[in-house]
Design a protein around this motif. Structure first.
Motif, PDB file in Angstrom:
ATOM      1  N   HIS A 191       0.858  -1.264   0.168  1.00  0.00           N
ATOM      2  CA  HIS A 191       0.039   0.013  -0.172  1.00  0.00           C
ATOM      3  C   HIS A 191       0.900   1.379   0.027  1.00  0.00           C
ATOM      4  O   HIS A 191       0.641   2.302  -0.686  1.00  0.00           O
ATOM      5  CB  HIS A 191      -1.063   0.058   1.262  1.00  0.00           C
ATOM      6  CG  HIS A 191      -1.779  -1.085   1.293  1.00  0.00           C
ATOM      7  ND1 HIS A 191      -2.613  -1.600   0.063  1.00  0.00           N
ATOM      8  CD2 HIS A 191      -2.434  -2.113   2.339  1.00  0.00           C
ATOM      9  CE1 HIS A 191      -3.162  -2.537   0.265  1.00  0.00           C
ATOM     10  NE2 HIS A 191      -3.185  -2.835   1.649  1.00  0.00           N
ATOM     11  N   VAL A 192       2.112   1.204   0.846  1.00  0.00           N
ATOM     12  CA  VAL A 192       2.918   2.420   0.925  1.00  0.00           C
ATOM     13  C   VAL A 192       4.360   1.829   0.336  1.00  0.00           C
ATOM     14  O   VAL A 192       4.605   0.770   0.822  1.00  0.00           O
ATOM     15  CB  VAL A 192       2.964   2.752   2.285  1.00  0.00           C
ATOM     16  CG1 VAL A 192       3.969   3.889   2.496  1.00  0.00           C
ATOM     17  CG2 VAL A 192       1.777   3.165   2.917  1.00  0.00           C
ATOM     18  N   ARG A 238       7.140  -0.214   2.072  1.00  0.00           N
ATOM     19  CA  ARG A 238       6.720  -0.440   3.421  1.00  0.00           C
ATOM     20  C   ARG A 238       5.832  -1.938   3.266  1.00  0.00           C
ATOM     21  O   ARG A 238       4.896  -1.823   2.815  1.00  0.00           O
ATOM     22  CB  ARG A 238       6.340   0.750   4.016  1.00  0.00           C
ATOM     23  CG  ARG A 238       6.972   1.945   4.272  1.00  0.00           C
ATOM     24  CD  ARG A 238       7.549   1.842   5.653  1.00  0.00           C
ATOM     25  NE  ARG A 238       8.635   2.911   5.654  1.00  0.00           N
ATOM     26  CZ  ARG A 238       9.714   2.798   6.497  1.00  0.00           C
ATOM     27  NH1 ARG A 238       9.423   2.078   7.584  1.00  0.00           N
ATOM     28  NH2 ARG A 238      10.559   3.559   6.352  1.00  0.00           N
ATOM     29  N   ASP A 239       6.021  -2.659   4.432  1.00  0.00           N
ATOM     30  CA  ASP A 239       5.327  -3.728   4.606  1.00  0.00           C
ATOM     31  C   ASP A 239       3.825  -3.289   5.210  1.00  0.00           C
ATOM     32  O   ASP A 239       3.560  -2.369   5.862  1.00  0.00           O
ATOM     33  CB  ASP A 239       5.643  -4.708   5.782  1.00  0.00           C
ATOM     34  CG  ASP A 239       4.931  -5.905   6.145  1.00  0.00           C
ATOM     35  OD1 ASP A 239       4.691  -6.709   5.176  1.00  0.00           O
ATOM     36  OD2 ASP A 239       4.550  -6.025   7.348  1.00  0.00           O
ATOM     37  N   ASP A 240       2.658  -4.056   4.496  1.00  0.00           N
ATOM     38  CA  ASP A 240       1.439  -3.481   4.730  1.00  0.00           C
ATOM     39  C   ASP A 240       0.909  -3.546   6.246  1.00  0.00           C
ATOM     40  O   ASP A 240       0.203  -2.828   6.750  1.00  0.00           O
ATOM     41  CB  ASP A 240       0.431  -4.248   3.861  1.00  0.00           C
ATOM     42  CG  ASP A 240       0.425  -4.150   2.303  1.00  0.00           C
ATOM     43  OD1 ASP A 240       1.050  -2.998   1.846  1.00  0.00           O
ATOM     44  OD2 ASP A 240      -0.448  -4.684   1.676  1.00  0.00           O
ATOM     45  N   ILE A 241       1.471  -4.701   6.912  1.00  0.00           N
ATOM     46  CA  ILE A 241       0.902  -4.817   8.232  1.00  0.00           C
ATOM     47  C   ILE A 241       1.638  -4.234   9.269  1.00  0.00           C
ATOM     48  O   ILE A 241       1.173  -3.434  10.127  1.00  0.00           O
ATOM     49  CB  ILE A 241       0.983  -6.602   8.602  1.00  0.00           C
ATOM     50  CG1 ILE A 241       0.402  -7.431   7.563  1.00  0.00           C
ATOM     51  CG2 ILE A 241       0.297  -6.484  10.024  1.00  0.00           C
ATOM     52  CD1 ILE A 241      -1.145  -7.390   7.453  1.00  0.00           C
ATOM     53  N   SER A 242       2.878  -4.236   9.291  1.00  0.00           N
ATOM     54  CA  SER A 242       3.779  -3.644  10.349  1.00  0.00           C
ATOM     55  C   SER A 242       4.238  -2.321   9.849  1.00  0.00           C
ATOM     56  O   SER A 242       4.826  -1.678  10.721  1.00  0.00           O
ATOM     57  CB  SER A 242       5.112  -4.760  10.499  1.00  0.00           C
ATOM     58  OG  SER A 242       6.066  -4.532   9.284  1.00  0.00           O
ATOM     59  N   GLY A 243       4.205  -1.930   8.641  1.00  0.00           N
ATOM     60  CA  GLY A 243       4.874  -0.752   8.232  1.00  0.00           C
ATOM     61  C   GLY A 243       6.270  -0.552   8.067  1.00  0.00           C
ATOM     62  O   GLY A 243       6.915   0.452   7.830  1.00  0.00           O
TER      63      GLY A 243
END
Ligand SMILES: Nc1nc2c(ncn2[C@@H]2O[C@H](COP(=O)(O)OP(=O)(O)O)[C@@H](O)[C@H]2O)c(=O)[nH]1
Ligand SMILES: Nc1ncnc2c1ncn2[C@@H]1O[C@H](COP(=O)(O)OP(=O)(O)O)[C@@H](O)[C@H]1O
Length: 252
Positions: free
Chosen positions: A168-169, A172-177
């Protein structure tokens, strides 16, 4: 059948008496392996299979990383090979994995990353009977494109592709950021050698599973086009009851 000493539980609808006056009816369980060269979509497809059919997804790479993190004897040994970019020796891999599989007598599972050698396939064979092996056959150019775009969240193993399934970003990992990384050996210069190595190691394993009549090969350039075939094959093979693995039924 998962052989554990003399006990064997699998592929039978079986009942066992539980502590609280219940019988546990064992659903027919399902054991499968997914094989394919790096970048062929094993991780992506395993994830879909695990979700769709409620199988436990097992990954040899995750086992190795867990053992390294936990500092087990086998993990410490495995680390010395991984640091040099080598496969972990068969006796270490089987020591890591087979006891874990023996704990899984009540679960349907799908294994990704094991066996990678004929010796491992034989060791697995002496522990359990597989129902099915999925082999992914993906053209070299496709693998090269995919891997040059593969980003990984190292802590969880979640995999992204900047075109196919971007985070999504960005970065960056979707869950942990947390930040995503790229593996050095996903670079095109390392890929030719990795693929040659895969072909050499996989051929006798594929021949073995072919001779057992459990090999199913899927070819193509897009996971989304291969997936419906895998989905319909598994729908005919996996009994719906295995989605819960065990059912508790009152004792008569
Ligand atoms: N463009 C594209 N990328 C894909 C497709 N299927 C999987 N990927 C991506 O290709 C890379 C390799 O897939 P992965 O499941 O990690 O393969 P593995 O090495 O066999 O486990 C990952 O970045 C995936 O997100 C596809 O059909 N098209
Ligand atoms: N079946 C196996 N046999 C030998 N080594 C293995 C096996 N599975 C995993 N490993 C080791 O663990 C590392 C990480 O595994 P994995 O996550 O499957 O990554 P990769 O697909 O990049 O090889 C491998 O590079 C290898 O050193």
């Amino acid at each position: 059948m998962l052989r554990n000493g003399t006990a064997s539980v699998r592929n039978d609808t079986d009942t066992v008496r539980g502590v609280a006056g219940y019988k546990w009816r064992m659903a027919k369980l399902f054991r499968a392996v997914i094989m394919g060269p790096p970048g062929s979509g094993k991780g992506t497809i395993s994830e879909r299979i695990a979700q769709r059919f409620a199988l436990t997804r097992l990954s040899s790479g995750d086992f190795v990383r867990e053992n390294i993190a936990a500092n087990t004897d086998a993990g410490v040994l495995a680390k010395t090979y991984i640091e040099r970019g080598l496969l972990v020796p068969d006796h270490v891999m089987t020591r890591l994995l087979l006891p874990r599989l023996e704990e899984m007598t009540r679960h349907s599972w799908l294994m990704d990353g094991f066996p990678r050698t004929l010796a491992q396939a034989k060791a697995l064979n002496s522990t359990c009977d597989l129902d099915l092996v999925i082999s992914l056959n993906i053209p070299y150019e496709t693998l090269k494109e995919r891997l040059s775009d593969r980003w990984i969240h190292p802590a969880s193993g979640r995999v992204y592709n900047m075109g196919f399934n971007p985070p999504h970003v960005q970065g960056r990992d979707d869950i942990s950021g947390e930040p995503l990384i790229q593996h050095d050996d996903d670079k095109p210069e390392a890929l030719v050698a990795r693929l040659r190595h895969y072909k050499d190691m996989a051929k006798p394993i594929i021949d073995l599973y072919k001779s057992k009549g459990i090999l199913h090969t899927f070819s193509g350039t897009e996971t989304d086009r291969i997936w419906p075939y895998i989905n319909s094959l598994l729908s005919t093979k996996i009994p719906s009851t295995s989605q819960t693995d065990t059912q508790r039924i009152p004792m008569p």
